[in-house]
Design an enzyme around this catalytic site. Structure first.
Site, PDB file in Angstrom:
ATOM      1  N   GLU A 231       0.844  -1.182   0.000  1.00 29.67           N
ATOM      2  CA  GLU A 231       0.000   0.000   0.000  1.00 29.67           C
ATOM      3  C   GLU A 231       0.886   1.241   0.000  1.00 29.67           C
ATOM      4  OE1 GLU A 231      -3.312  -0.720   2.307  1.00 29.67           O
ATOM      5  OE2 GLU A 231      -3.701   1.374   2.756  1.00 29.67           O
ATOM      6  N   GLY A 232       0.573   2.176  -0.857  1.00 32.78           N
ATOM      7  CA  GLY A 232       1.323   3.427  -0.880  1.00 32.78           C
ATOM      8  C   GLY A 232       0.417   4.562  -0.463  1.00 32.78           C
ATOM      9  N   SER A 233       0.889   5.781  -0.650  1.00 31.29           N
ATOM     10  CA  SER A 233       0.078   6.904  -0.180  1.00 31.29           C
ATOM     11  C   SER A 233      -1.112   7.163  -1.093  1.00 31.29           C
ATOM     12  CB  SER A 233       0.935   8.155  -0.043  1.00 31.29           C
ATOM     13  OG  SER A 233       1.762   8.310  -1.142  1.00 31.29           O
TER      14      SER A 233
ATOM     15  N   LYS B  79      -1.805  -1.492  -9.691  1.00 36.67           N
ATOM     16  CA  LYS B  79      -1.908  -0.422  -8.698  1.00 36.67           C
ATOM     17  C   LYS B  79      -3.284   0.211  -8.866  1.00 36.67           C
ATOM     18  CE  LYS B  79       1.297   3.122  -7.014  1.00 36.67           C
ATOM     19  NZ  LYS B  79       2.626   3.668  -7.243  1.00 36.67           N
TER      20      LYS B  79
ATOM     21  N   ASP C 211      13.750  10.079  -5.648  1.00 37.87           N
ATOM     22  CA  ASP C 211      13.355   9.380  -4.424  1.00 37.87           C
ATOM     23  C   ASP C 211      14.008   8.005  -4.353  1.00 37.87           C
ATOM     24  OD1 ASP C 211      12.086   9.375  -2.004  1.00 37.87           O
ATOM     25  OD2 ASP C 211      10.112   8.810  -2.769  1.00 37.87           O
TER      26      ASP C 211
HETATM   27  N1  LIG Z   1       5.597  -3.808  -9.433  1.00 36.09           N
HETATM   28  C1  LIG Z   1       5.544  -4.303  -8.195  1.00 36.09           C
HETATM   29  N2  LIG Z   1       5.807  -5.605  -7.959  1.00 36.09           N
HETATM   30  C2  LIG Z   1       5.757  -6.115  -6.706  1.00 36.09           C
HETATM   31  N3  LIG Z   1       5.454  -5.389  -5.621  1.00 36.09           N
HETATM   32  C3  LIG Z   1       5.183  -4.087  -5.787  1.00 36.09           C
HETATM   33  C4  LIG Z   1       5.209  -3.472  -7.077  1.00 36.09           C
HETATM   34  N4  LIG Z   1       4.900  -2.168  -6.928  1.00 36.09           N
HETATM   35  C5  LIG Z   1       4.705  -1.965  -5.640  1.00 36.09           C
HETATM   36  N5  LIG Z   1       4.860  -3.119  -4.922  1.00 36.09           N
HETATM   37  C6  LIG Z   1       4.713  -3.300  -3.475  1.00 36.09           C
HETATM   38  O1  LIG Z   1       3.668  -2.447  -3.061  1.00 36.09           O
HETATM   39  C7  LIG Z   1       4.147  -1.494  -2.107  1.00 36.09           C
HETATM   40  C8  LIG Z   1       3.432  -0.168  -2.330  1.00 36.09           C
HETATM   41  O2  LIG Z   1       3.868   0.393  -3.558  1.00 36.09           O
HETATM   42  P1  LIG Z   1       3.492   1.864  -4.008  1.00 36.09           P
HETATM   43  O3  LIG Z   1       4.275   2.196  -5.223  1.00 36.09           O
HETATM   44  O4  LIG Z   1       2.012   2.016  -4.075  1.00 36.09           O
HETATM   45  O5  LIG Z   1       3.841   2.690  -2.795  1.00 36.09           O
HETATM   46  P2  LIG Z   1       5.169   3.105  -2.152  1.00 36.09           P
HETATM   47  O6  LIG Z   1       6.233   3.293  -3.157  1.00 36.09           O
HETATM   48  O7  LIG Z   1       5.493   2.131  -1.048  1.00 36.09           O
HETATM   49  O8  LIG Z   1       4.681   4.464  -1.521  1.00 36.09           O
HETATM   50  P3  LIG Z   1       4.246   5.847  -2.193  1.00 36.09           P
HETATM   51  O9  LIG Z   1       3.132   5.589  -3.129  1.00 36.09           O
HETATM   52  O10 LIG Z   1       3.796   6.613  -1.006  1.00 36.09           O
HETATM   53  O11 LIG Z   1       5.457   6.421  -2.810  1.00 36.09           O
HETATM   54  C9  LIG Z   1       5.651  -1.428  -2.321  1.00 36.09           C
HETATM   55  O12 LIG Z   1       6.322  -1.040  -1.145  1.00 36.09           O
HETATM   56  C10 LIG Z   1       5.970  -2.863  -2.724  1.00 36.09           C
HETATM   57  O13 LIG Z   1       6.105  -3.690  -1.570  1.00 36.09           O
END
Ligand SMILES: Nc1ncnc2c1ncn2[C@@H]1O[C@H](COP(=O)(O)OP(=O)(O)OP(=O)(O)O)[C@@H](O)[C@H]1O
Length: 460
Positions: A25-27, A46, A135
């Protein structure tokens, strides 16, 4: 992307993909593991509430334009049922930060060398196209099940152009930020190289330098202190120490490019990907055995100890970063069967829970829409970087910083009886920060004037 047809990219994603597990989960939203039904290809989906589509446009634009083995591949995006769906390459081991957190260990030098080499290839690719990631950190480098590292999360990436060869927006994650980004004197692709040096230390020690101190204080220390080094340099090779020193040259004009660093002996002597395969497969086994659940419990218990890469602050701080810690990827996808967002819960989890512990994360990404620039009128009040206003919205002008440490909850000045020793310690810290801020302002203004003088035609 070739394997997604035009029709598939316009229709109901539930017919096109089988969502098998939540990855994190991200922001902005949630990331799910999914299988493309027609081809059986795995991918990451996503999901972002459609309200935030505008914010995602730049991230999508940058990802769409990238075609590199070292950058997570974009497959397509479309809006369906109030969500923006982004399909991208699936990186089965999650982020490097996930791998360290789940395995409970830091990385060994050969592993760090491989990840740095892959990351440098990714940066060389981006930089040659005028893109700055902004980042770089272990949380934004994803690993495939083979151990290949790929750059991800272009949420704050920037594009340079011929007319705009430097950026000034303060952006990134505090501990990993280059001095010139903090000083707002203009920066370019070399800011990513500094962040890679910090990430190398993070991979070796589990945390970036200054992690024990308040991120806002770190922001003042990074430009004023000598470049960070490994805690115990003699435990590591000369090549590794030197690689970090090269990345962490404070003057960006003297910092090597990604292309130059690819020739550094630490990188040229990096072993093959197999050096990561054991760690990756152990992590996958641990997840299959329920490590993710243990991990979540641990994080809840250790309220005072920031989780890896996560700094928690009191709720007087506005969140500028991500939400709750991301769950790491699961190889037991069926066990962690994903819940797609419900109409009442845009990110698929109970929003009431999100910050119910009274803590908020700050070690996230400063968002580009929260434009962080120096206020041009600094004459009548102490300098503070523009982004401070997003972090201390309730503090009166010129008030000392509210928190002494990252995890303490500051008493409200109107109600608390403050012990004079505590007050003195706070005062010392406040002055220290103000002095650092004055230094930063002096350096920034001096450098700008020196540049101006240097560019003037010689009249003698
Ligand atoms: N392409 C992918 N393959 C596997 N896991 C992924 C992938 N993209 C994201 N994730 C997993 O999902 C999590 C959340 O990703 P996301 O890009 O939404 O947020 P983030 O980078 O953690 O935060 P933010 O969106 O705040 O920058 C990641 O920390 C990772 O564990």
């Amino acid at each position: 992307m070739a394997f997604l047809t035009h029709d598939e990219l316009a229709g109901d994603p539930n017919r096109v993909f089988n969502v098998v597990g939540k990855l994190g989960e991200g922001s902005y939203g949630t990331v799910h593991k999914a299988m493309h039904v027609r081809t059986s290809q795995l991918c990451a989906l996503k999901l972002i509430p459609a309200d935030d589509v505008d914010d995602m446009e730049k991230e999508i634009g940058i990802m769409r334009g990238c075609e590199s083995d070292y950058v997570v591949q974009f497959y397509g995006s479309w809006v369906w049922d109030r969500y923006l769906w982004i399909a991208m390459e699936y990186c089965g081991a999650g982020s490097v930060a996930d791998v360290m957190r789940i395995s409970g260990t830091t990385l060994r030098e050969p592993q760090i060398a491989v990840i740095c080499a892959n990351t440098l290839h990714g940066l060389q690719y981006l930089h040659s196209r005028g893109k700055i990631h902004r980042d770089i950190k272990a949380g934004n480098i994803l690993l495939t099940v083979n151990g290949a590292a790929k750059l991800a999360d272009f949420g704050v990436a920037g594009q340079l152009s011929e007319n705009n060869a430097k950026r000034t927006t303060v952006i990134g994650t505090p501990f990993w930020m280059a001095p010139e980004v903090i000083q707002e004197v203009g920066y370019n692709t070399l800011a990513d190289i500094w962040s890679l040096g910090i990430t190398a230390i993070e991979m070796a020690e589990g945390r970036p330098p200054y992690h024990k101190i308040h991120p806002m204080r770190a922001i003042f220390m990074i430009p004023t202190k000598p470049p960070p080094k490994l805690d115990n340099p003699s435990a590591w090779s000369d090549n590794f120490n030197d690689f970090i020193a090269k990345c962490l040259v404070k003057n960006p004009a003297q910092r090597p490019t990604a292309e130059e660093l690819l020739k550094h002996p630490f990188i040229t002597s990096a072993p093959g990907l197999s050096v990561l395969s054991e760690t990756v497969s152990n992590v996958m086994d641990k997840i299959a055995a329920g490590a993710l659940d243990d991990d979540e419990e641990e994080e809840e218990e250790e309220d005072d100890t920031p989780a890896l890469g996560t700094m928690r602050l009191d709720e007087t701080m506005k969140p500028v970063g991500r939400g709750p810690p991301a769950a790491a990827p699961s190889s037991s996808a069926a066990a962690a069967a994903s819940t797609l967002p419900s109409p009442t819960s845009p990110t698929g989890h109970d929003e009431e829970d999100e910050f119910s512990s009274g803590t908020m994360q700050i070690a996230g990404t400063f968002r580009p829409q929260e434009t962080m620039r120096v206020d041009s009128d600094t004459s009548h009040r102490p300098y503070q970087p523009a982004f401070m206003q997003y972090l201390q919205p309730q503090a009166p002008p010129q008030a000392p910083p509210a928190t002494a440490t990252a995890t303490s909850v500051p008493p409200s000045p109107s109600t608390a009886q403050i012990d004079p020793r505590t007050a003195l310690a706070r005062l010392d810290r406040t002055i220290e920060m103000e002095v650092a801020a004055v230094h930063a302002r002096y350096d920034a203004q001096r450098q700008a004037l020196l540049l101006q003088i240097a560019s003037e035609p010689d009249t003698n």
